[in-house]
Design an enzyme around this catalytic site. Structure first.
Site, PDB file in Angstrom:
ATOM      1  N   TRP A 253      31.831  41.608  31.398  1.00 40.08           N
ATOM      2  CA  TRP A 253      32.879  42.629  31.229  1.00 40.08           C
ATOM      3  C   TRP A 253      33.618  42.440  29.917  1.00 40.08           C
ATOM      4  CZ3 TRP A 253      31.827  46.574  33.928  1.00 40.08           C
ATOM      5  CH2 TRP A 253      31.241  46.437  35.193  1.00 40.08           C
TER       6      TRP A 253
ATOM      7  N   ASP B 232      42.208  41.897  30.666  1.00 39.65           N
ATOM      8  CA  ASP B 232      41.554  42.614  31.760  1.00 39.65           C
ATOM      9  C   ASP B 232      41.701  41.712  32.987  1.00 39.65           C
ATOM     10  OD1 ASP B 232      39.846  43.680  33.632  1.00 39.65           O
ATOM     11  OD2 ASP B 232      38.044  43.605  32.383  1.00 39.65           O
TER      12      ASP B 232
ATOM     13  N   LYS C 163      39.506  45.720  43.623  1.00 37.40           N
ATOM     14  CA  LYS C 163      39.285  44.357  44.123  1.00 37.40           C
ATOM     15  C   LYS C 163      40.521  43.862  44.861  1.00 37.40           C
ATOM     16  CE  LYS C 163      36.446  44.137  40.125  1.00 37.40           C
ATOM     17  NZ  LYS C 163      35.103  44.265  40.666  1.00 37.40           N
TER      18      LYS C 163
HETATM   19  C1  LIG Z   1      36.623  41.900  35.242  1.00 42.11           C
HETATM   20  C2  LIG Z   1      36.145  43.323  35.333  1.00 42.11           C
HETATM   21  N1  LIG Z   1      36.437  44.178  34.348  1.00 42.11           N
HETATM   22  C3  LIG Z   1      36.040  45.454  34.374  1.00 42.11           C
HETATM   23  C4  LIG Z   1      35.295  45.947  35.428  1.00 42.11           C
HETATM   24  C5  LIG Z   1      34.865  47.387  35.418  1.00 42.11           C
HETATM   25  O1  LIG Z   1      35.725  48.102  36.217  1.00 42.11           O
HETATM   26  P1  LIG Z   1      35.547  49.661  36.503  1.00 42.11           P
HETATM   27  O2  LIG Z   1      34.317  49.813  37.305  1.00 42.11           O
HETATM   28  O3  LIG Z   1      36.827  50.001  37.226  1.00 42.11           O
HETATM   29  O4  LIG Z   1      35.456  50.367  35.196  1.00 42.11           O
HETATM   30  C6  LIG Z   1      34.981  45.111  36.500  1.00 42.11           C
HETATM   31  C7  LIG Z   1      34.225  45.650  37.639  1.00 42.11           C
HETATM   32  O5  LIG Z   1      33.690  45.012  38.472  1.00 42.11           O
HETATM   33  C8  LIG Z   1      35.406  43.751  36.438  1.00 42.11           C
HETATM   34  O6  LIG Z   1      35.095  42.894  37.420  1.00 42.11           O
END
Ligand SMILES: Cc1ncc(COP(=O)(O)O)c(C=O)c1O
Length: 360
Positions: A101, A170, A194
């Site tokens: 991510w 994030d 989550k």
């Molecule tokens: C740490 C992290 N950042 C970003 C995301 C992406 O999130 P989204 O699907 O809401 O765009 C996730 C999704 O699992 C994640 O675990």
């Protein structure tokens, strides 16, 4: 209703039954009005009250200082990967790459500017560690430093945050799981699915002075944080039902001792499973290289063979434990144990691990 499973899904993830029941009831009939919350105007008094209470509880749970805006937006954390550079990057930016991510956040920024730098990267060992802060190559002129606080796929977590005049995190997979000094950050963002509620809402906490930052190009309003802040998260139709579910979850958190209590419980829950790994005489192998980097939210480990992994997942299912399969690039098992996973769920998993290893 059938008995609820212990759901170890990485996200969308388990939510407290109480939160789901209160949300379901409001979906059908909000406050005895004969109309469900998802059927009401986002500009009407009922939803405005929901939004105000959600913001107030979020502020108090995280002790968010007054010089921060709290926004409930859409587009997930992934949209933030682009909005951050669009709104805040006019010179250069630093990125710490500790997982998939974090890499995606970097890739999105790199499409917007050619002055995006990697301060450190743990892809050389499939992201199984957090690079030592002393090794990060920081640029003192960078507009911001972007980090991912918890690497959902790889089971690592930043335990301490670096000091920086504009730290952006994030926190999709560990928001509200541990106490936090919000004033250390320029921006915190988290997809809700989550630890907060359903997918479709993203929480953004942004220091107010950053709304004034000069942008590299003019932005359409929907991509502009200052426009969202000016419209109190209702620039367009807000994700009303999602925000209602977040409110139910915030009420549940307040009733259950707030973030401090969650943190203690999350440490104890994770310890049950990490102890089962560490006391297994090598039957289970934690995938994270250094114990200090282990996440208290996503616990990743492998078994000696693929066959045993499949058997373990089957044995867990028979005992009411689901969604334990690891992410494809890591393999093995991933147990996601967000706030809503009870201690009993982690105990059940740890008990199965001990029993399974002894009979394998
Ligand atoms: C740490 C992290 N950042 C970003 C995301 C992406 O999130 P989204 O699907 O809401 O765009 C996730 C999704 O699992 C994640 O675990």
């Amino acid at each position: 209703m059938s008995e609820r499973a212990y759901n170890f899904s990485a996200g969308p993830a388990t939510l407290p039954a109480e939160v789901l029941e209160a949300s379901a009831s409001g979906l059908v009939d909000y406050d005895n009005s004969g109309v469900g919350i998802a059927e009401m105007s986002h500009r009407g008094p009922e939803f405005i009250a929901v939004l105000e209470e959600a913001e107030a509880r979020c502020r108090s749970l995280l002790s968010i200082p007054d010089n921060y805006e709290v926004l409930f937006l859409q587009g997930g954390a992934t949209q933030q990967f682009s909005l951050i550079p669009m709104n805040l990057l006019s010179g250069s930016a630093d990125y710490l790459i500790t997982g998939q991510w974090a890499k995606k956040a970097y890739d999105s920024a790199a499409l917007i500017s050619d002055k995006v730098k990697v301060v450190a990267n743990s892809s050389d060992q499939n992201y199984n560690y957090i690079p030592e802060e002393s090794s990060w190559e920081l640029d003192s002129d960078a507009d911001y430093l972007h980090v991912c606080s918890n690497n959902t796929i790889f089971g690592t977590q930043l335990k301490d945050f670096p000091k920086h005049n504009c730290l952006i995190a994030d926190m999709s997979s560990d928001i509200m799981s541990r106490e936090l000094d919000v004033s250390q950050f320029g921006v915190i963002y988290a997809g809700a699915q989550k630890n907060l509620g359903p997918s479709g809402v993203v929480l953004v906490i942004i220091r107010k002075d950053l709304l004034e930052r000069e942008k590299a190009t003019q932005l359409p309003p929907i991509f502009d944080y200052s426009k969202h802040a000016g419209a109190n998260s209702c620039l367009n139709t807000a994700p009303t039902f999602g925000i209602y579910m977040l409110l139910q979850n915030f009420r549940w958190l307040d009733k259950n001792g707030g973030i401090a209590a969650m943190e203690q419980q999350n440490i104890a829950k994770a310890k049950l499973i990490y102890d089962a790994i560490d006391n297994s005489n090598g039957f289970y192998t934690g995938t994270v290289a250094n114990a200090a980097d282990r996440s208290n939210m996503n616990i990743t480990f492998t078994l000696p063979t693929e066959e045993l992994t499949a058997e373990f997942i089957k044995a867990a299912k028979e005992k009411g434990m689901v969604a334990l399969k690891g992410y494809r690039s890591v393999g093995g098992i991933r147990a996601s144990v967000y706030n809503a996973m009870p201690v009993a769920g982690c105990q059940a998993l740890a008990d199965l691990m001990v029993e399974f290893a002894s009979r394998a």
